[in-house]
Write an enzyme that holds these catalytic residues in place. Structure first.
Site, PDB file in Angstrom:
ATOM      1  N   GLU A  73       0.843  -1.270  -0.106  1.00  0.00           N
ATOM      2  CA  GLU A  73      -0.074   0.021   0.136  1.00  0.00           C
ATOM      3  C   GLU A  73       0.698   1.365  -0.088  1.00  0.00           C
ATOM      4  O   GLU A  73       0.391   2.244  -0.539  1.00  0.00           O
ATOM      5  CB  GLU A  73      -0.910   0.040   1.298  1.00  0.00           C
TER       6      GLU A  73
ATOM      7  N   HIS B 187     -11.967  -6.517   7.761  1.00  0.00           N
ATOM      8  CA  HIS B 187     -12.771  -6.352   6.507  1.00  0.00           C
ATOM      9  C   HIS B 187     -13.983  -5.425   6.689  1.00  0.00           C
ATOM     10  O   HIS B 187     -14.772  -5.502   5.969  1.00  0.00           O
ATOM     11  CB  HIS B 187     -12.943  -7.230   5.536  1.00  0.00           C
TER      12      HIS B 187
HETATM   13  C1  LIG Z   1      -1.880  -5.161   4.498  1.00  0.00           C
HETATM   14  C2  LIG Z   1      -2.722  -5.783   3.397  1.00  0.00           C
HETATM   15  N1  LIG Z   1      -3.171  -5.420   2.348  1.00  0.00           N
HETATM   16  C3  LIG Z   1      -3.923  -6.309   1.527  1.00  0.00           C
HETATM   17  C4  LIG Z   1      -4.698  -7.386   1.993  1.00  0.00           C
HETATM   18  C5  LIG Z   1      -5.606  -8.210   1.045  1.00  0.00           C
HETATM   19  N2  LIG Z   1      -5.069  -9.547   0.919  1.00  0.00           N
HETATM   20  C6  LIG Z   1      -5.157 -10.554   1.581  1.00  0.00           C
HETATM   21  S1  LIG Z   1      -4.434 -12.083   1.308  1.00  0.00           S
HETATM   22  C7  LIG Z   1      -3.598 -11.323  -0.040  1.00  0.00           C
HETATM   23  C8  LIG Z   1      -2.609 -11.962  -0.769  1.00  0.00           C
HETATM   24  C9  LIG Z   1      -1.507 -12.528  -0.048  1.00  0.00           C
HETATM   25  O1  LIG Z   1      -0.787 -13.116  -1.011  1.00  0.00           O
HETATM   26  P1  LIG Z   1       0.415 -13.965  -0.212  1.00  0.00           P
HETATM   27  O2  LIG Z   1       1.293 -12.886   0.418  1.00  0.00           O
HETATM   28  O3  LIG Z   1       1.280 -14.405  -1.411  1.00  0.00           O
HETATM   29  O4  LIG Z   1       0.121 -15.132   0.636  1.00  0.00           O
HETATM   30  P2  LIG Z   1      -1.187 -15.966   0.160  1.00  0.00           P
HETATM   31  O5  LIG Z   1      -2.554 -15.599   0.548  1.00  0.00           O
HETATM   32  O6  LIG Z   1      -0.706 -16.311  -1.367  1.00  0.00           O
HETATM   33  O7  LIG Z   1      -0.468 -17.187   1.047  1.00  0.00           O
HETATM   34  C10 LIG Z   1      -4.093  -9.813  -0.258  1.00  0.00           C
HETATM   35  C11 LIG Z   1      -3.725  -8.820  -0.990  1.00  0.00           C
HETATM   36  C12 LIG Z   1      -4.209  -7.709   3.412  1.00  0.00           C
HETATM   37  N3  LIG Z   1      -4.963  -8.651   3.853  1.00  0.00           N
HETATM   38  N4  LIG Z   1      -3.436  -6.968   4.286  1.00  0.00           N
END
Ligand SMILES: Cc1ncc(C[n+]2csc(CCOP(=O)(O)OP(=O)(O)O)c2C)c(N)n1
Ligand SMILES: Cc1ncc(C[n+]2csc(CCOP(=O)(O)OP(=O)(O)O)c2C)c(N)n1
Ligand SMILES: [Mg+2]
Ligand SMILES: [Mg+2]
Lengths: 360, 321, 360, 321
Positions: A53, A121
């Protein structure tokens, strides 16, 4: 009718075709997904940013300083709180360089509860946002307002925080957006094909291109113009977003049960807000409830209330009130917890009754 | 390096030094509230300014400066009076109208983006201007500077990451001026292993280190890497070792550090020029005195200019739509 | 008498000796400097962190979760805005794990204008802080309150935001802290030797050790207890920090010129604040001015005002008011700009006069 | 690896899979609002749990989990009902009392720090518990996990930096489970050069990569690096490649990915055990069905437990002083 997601998408499309939008970006904003709420599907300037972000806001500011016209997205308003320093910088840039650099950027982010979003959320952002000078802040309750406010946001040479409510993102409008085709046709034209898994979605979208409605216009909802959603004579409810609809339900119930006539003002622009419409309404009704779902301490509604007191104190027939979210660290997941944390129709009815019952 | 370039650098270094010293004095009198700046960084900052391409728009270079870049601005052509206007908080301060601290530049005609005091946030903004330049083509690049301590902020990495996105290598020159201190905290107390520049490895980014107190080393390294970024349209991380001759800022006294505790790049350059018979110590003293005098006079002049008005606090919050 | 910097230092010393404080850390908090405002000089548990506010808050939370008792510092309140998401997490931790983990941490940071701090060293933080649930927030105006509130903060098992005013950090107290020796002696005992440059300072402090006053106690100022700085009958001023002194000056002037009797309430704890003292005072005077220097939109004073309206609306003899900082993106450096941006004594006099002149 | 360890891992992997599948079904019915979790990570997450030392206080390990660590918790001894309680938002949910999403653990008796949905912030908190452990001595370590996309946050670097402060190397095991996606954004779209683990180089930190879909590779690598961190009291960054067998979460459908698009670590392990004659396909099927059945029954049981009350929203905001 179009949903708010479709309305935003159409406005962004209009923006990139006609108003110089150069970048629509953020987490999962570009292909294949086009936004976790589909608000950026099919846009030609949409791209996926890293999950970051701070980088998003920083890059948006840099793009704006270089004469581009970016629209960036923070995926959920809940995740914008690691960027407050940057939002302050965005908001002070034009002022601190005495007007040398313009900052024509839009930051969009979805806010509020209502989708069983649990602790992370369900956040509101308007109170913290409004405390940051230099931004204009909007929060539409309907697809047509979302469209018109997005057009205004893109056209404005200042940073605009475009908030939109999670709970209403898939709700269809009651009013047609200029140039909006019939619902089913619209869906066929601009909703990307979907599938059970990401692999299927990617596959289905390889050759997909949206067919944009040709008749879209630069229909604007001007900033700082509230909308009187319904006129009334006994009490004014100043609200926005999802609570416009809850206020309507409460008003209908009260009309029926108590014969109370409620005037509902949908602020639409939270900053700079439409003082005139609000104060005129209160001068007429003499009573006011300010209503939103953010937590109550340093709540944006307290600002509205203070201004009402400043301007209309001696004209009020009853103690003005704020009905806001509960003073708790988060909205719990269980429905019972969410309902207890966010003002519901019955709470609104009770507050309005309470205010109308007061005899000075 | 040609003789006239060498002497031009000398001239600019002296001007920069005298300007900063003028402002340091101001911070100790009623003429200024605060000072922080770049004495000790001139050997690097002057070449940086000379080799850059200021102008307006994506064809030209964009600058996202740390707060020690006065010498760079002078080398780009800044009138020292403009800096004094800011130091004296005049309404005529062209950067901020008397609002911001000294060395907090902003000049749209030169793509100098507003300097903020928030350490390291400039590294988040720089990828934005660089992305616009990448899309545009041409030879314009983005230059961003910071100090050593600030690289501990996550924002340092965010900048590097956004500059190396697949298919989007950015024409972005990252510069760390390492004076081995963040206020009172020494580099060795808070920096683990290796040089800062080596962080670029994790991003597959080119990087290098230069002695920023050495004019010739700085000039030629900057020439090389700016050319690389301009032509290759890819980022580069450059770490320059520099001095902090008057301490962190006026808050920590702004007194000259003990003799020989830090290299004085101006003194070093003077010695080299004398050795090369391009200058005499006397020339130097004369130039130094003349510039000191010029700054004194500029300040007198600037102080006559109007102060900001109370009502002006509300100016420029929004640009009229 | 001790300055606020000395008072905080003594409280932290008392904390590490007697109350289990394990870490006092932040940028320049450890040797050689002991804090840019000297509040952590000579402490045995003080250490220098990397220049990284997010790491500071995160590490403080981790330390607290592991049963330590950290006091972390954000060097200036102006630089805390990149950690709001983390402050929200700190504030929701005990709640979201239904009480399993305690979070006994103190975050101290210096706030407000008054030192020619320009755009980035003049920020207030109380309004954003108070919007974050789960924290207790204090902001003392005197050295003795700073001491007593720090002791309370350290003893409390919850996260406490210890704000303190830039403008008052070097002001001497009017009241002796229990165990505080004579001013000159104190200085000799606990102020580190200084010098013209960092090199000199480092040198001078190589062998220096403070000699802590032996009689220090766990003198506490309890949370949520406001202080009636002066009693009065005509109007209540609810304020804190630097504006307590400005309010006193304004009150003295008004007593003299208009014969108006002003009651001044110094909140000291901003959250949870002392409703009882505030409401009782207003019930007595019937008039109220809320006074602070943060920007006015979603200002903490608006929260106070809303609560006053909720509780005392029908008892007010005049429209209540908020006097806050100007609605601008920053405090400009030139003295003229700062004076125009932050409420000054004359502004307070004018507001009080205005309120007292109102006849309903 | 001994036979009984192999079979224990198998048992736990099946339990984890069946538990997650039970919760996925809940998210598609009225029984749950949301699901995200770890099917595809079991071969790594089970050994992680088995090799860790849960307990309360600095003598034991501290955990700062990502939201896909159910298998780890099961291997540490979690009753599957506790997870179902959270999935069904019961008041009896021991982690959050019905407040938080599933797989958002918090268990003070095991030093499992509250899981937050904010990506990567756990990497800022982990150095705090590790610092307490470093000071205390002993063999307790801190374990923190995250996904690949989250490493773009500056917080990723902050964690590494604080773990390598001069004189303060921390006993901290950093784990990145790389499933090559952040929601819909592929790793290749947003990650420039090299592996994530190589970022450790800039910090002089040990690092390694392991196939997290391979039980034996994961177990032995984890054994090695956990021993390193415990004994050396220094940090280590481990990147494990894993699968995401049901997509990101219920928000993206939570449907099983197309056959052969991603390795199923459970299927791989079953094949190996069959080949080693430690298991028959029939045993597996029986176990799978039994566990599925057990989870169904657990859910029935759990659903009888009380829901949170409206007033409970105000509980635990503050701890009483
Ligand atoms: C600070 C923040 N930004 C955005 C989100 C929304 N979000 C939840 S999971 C995710 C993707 C995460 O990907 P990764 O770090 O690869 O973990 P994975 O879900 O693949 O295990 C996002 C963008 C969040 N939870 N927290
Ligand atoms: C985000 C932020 N945190 C803290 C500060 C206070 N501060 C100002 S300068 C400084 C030290 C910076 O050190 P370095 O990055 O090495 O730059 P230098 O001053 O040595 O050139 C600090 C901590 C700040 N301005 N911004
Ligand atoms: Mg430095
Ligand atoms: Mg991933």
């Amino acid at each position: 009718m179009a949903t708010m997601a479709q309305a935003i998408r159409m406005a962004l499309h209009y923006g990139e075709e006609n108003l110089g939008v150069t970048d629509v970006f953020g987490e999962d904003v570009g292909p294949p997904l086009g936004g976790v709420f589909t608000a950026s599907q099919g846009l030609k300037t949409a791209w996926n940013s890293p999950l970051d972000e701070r980088g998003i806001i920083g890059t948006a500011l840099g793009l704006a300083l270089a004469g581009q016209r970016p629209v960036c997205e923070i995926q959920f308003g809940d995740y914008i709180f690691n960027t407050i320093d940057l939002l302050k910088i965005v908001g002070n840039t034009h002022w601190s360089c005495i007007g040398q650099f313009e900052v024509p950027l839009v930051c969009m982010t979805i806010v509020g509860a209502g989708i069983h979003g649990s602790i992370y959320h369900s956040h509101s952002f308007e109170s913290v946002a409004a405390h940051i000078p230099g931004w204009k802040i909007v929060l539409p309750s309907t697809p047509i307002d979302a469209y018109g406010l997005m057009i205004s946001a893109i056209k404005d040479p200042n940073p605009v925080m475009f908030l939109y409510p999670k709970a209403l993102i898939r709700v269809k409008g009651e009013q047609r957006i200029p140039g909006e085709p019939d619902e089913k046709i619209l869906k066929r034209m601009i909703d990307a094909p979907t599938g059970p898994t990401l692999a299927h979605i990617e596959q289905a979208r390889v050759d997909w291109k949206p067919e944009w409605p040709s008749g879209l216009t630069d229909y604007q909802v001007p900033f700082s113009k509230a909308n009187i959603v319904q006129e009334g004579t006994d009490i004014t409810v100043v609200t926005y977003a999802r609570h416009v609809f809850m206020a309507r339900q409460a008003a209908a119930q009260l009309k029926e049960s108590d014969g109370v006539s409620v005037e509902i003002v949908d602020l639409r622009t939270l900053y700079p807000w439409d003082r005139e419409t609000v104060m005129n309404s209160i001068r007429k009704t003499g009573r006011v409830l300010v209503l939103n779902e953010d937590t109550p301490v340093c709540n944006f509604g307290e600002h509205i209330l203070r201004e009402i007191i400043t301007e209309c104190f001696y004209e009020l027939h009853a103690r003005p009130r704020l009905l806001a979210g509960a003073d708790v660290p988060g909205v719990g997941l269980h429905e019972i917890l969410e309902l207890a944390s966010i003002p519901q129709v019955q709470n609104i009815v009770d507050e309005i009754r309470g205010i109308c019952a007061e005899e000075p | 390096m040609k003789k006239d370039v060498k002497l031009k650098i000398f001239d600019l270094m002296v001007t920069a030094r005298c300007l900063e010293e003028r402002m340091i004095k101001m911070s100790k009198s009623a003429d200024g509230h605060f000072w922080l700046g770049g004495p000790g960084e001139e050997a690097f900052n002057v070449p940086l300014g000379m080799l850059s391409r200021p102008g307006r728009g994506v064809e030209y270079d964009y600058f996202h400066f740390h707060y020690r870049n006065a010498a760079t601005m002078l080398a780009m052509g800044m009138d020292p009076r403009d800096e004094l206007r800011q130091a004296n908080n005049r309404a005529t301060d062209p950067f901020s109208g008397g609002r911001n601290f000294v060395n907090h530049f902003a000049r749209v005609e030169w793509n100098v983006c507003p300097v903020t005091s928030t350490i390291q946030t400039q590294w988040l903004i720089a990828p934005g201007t660089a992305r616009a330049q990448k899309r545009h083509g041409g030879e314009g690049i983005t230059i961003v500077t910071c100090g050593d301590a600030g690289t501990a902020e996550g924002d340092f990495h965010i900048g590097l990451n956004w500059a190396t996105q697949p298919g989007w290598d950015l024409p972005l020159l990252f510069i760390v001026t390492n004076n081995r201190y963040g206020i009172s905290t020494s580099y060795d107390q808070v920096h683990g292993a290796g040089n800062i520049a080596e962080m670029a490895r994790g991003y597959g980014m080119e990087f290098g280190i230069v002695d920023g107190t050495d004019v010739e080393a700085s000039y030629s390294k900057l020439e090389e890497v700016m050319d690389f970024v301009r032509k290759e349209r890819r980022p580069y991380l450059l770490e320059a070792s520099v001095s902090r001759l008057y301490g962190h800022s006026s808050s920590s006294g702004a007194n000259r550090v003990p003799e020989d505790s830090e290299t004085d790049p101006l003194e070093e350059w003077v010695k080299k020029l004398i050795k090369a018979k391009l200058l005499t110590r006397k020339d130097y003293q004369a130039k130094y005195e003349a510039e000191t005098q010029r700054m004194n006079e500029y300040l007198k002049e600037v102080k006559q200019e109007p102060a900001p008005t109370p009502e002006s606090i509300y100016d420029h919050i929004y640009k009229d739509a």
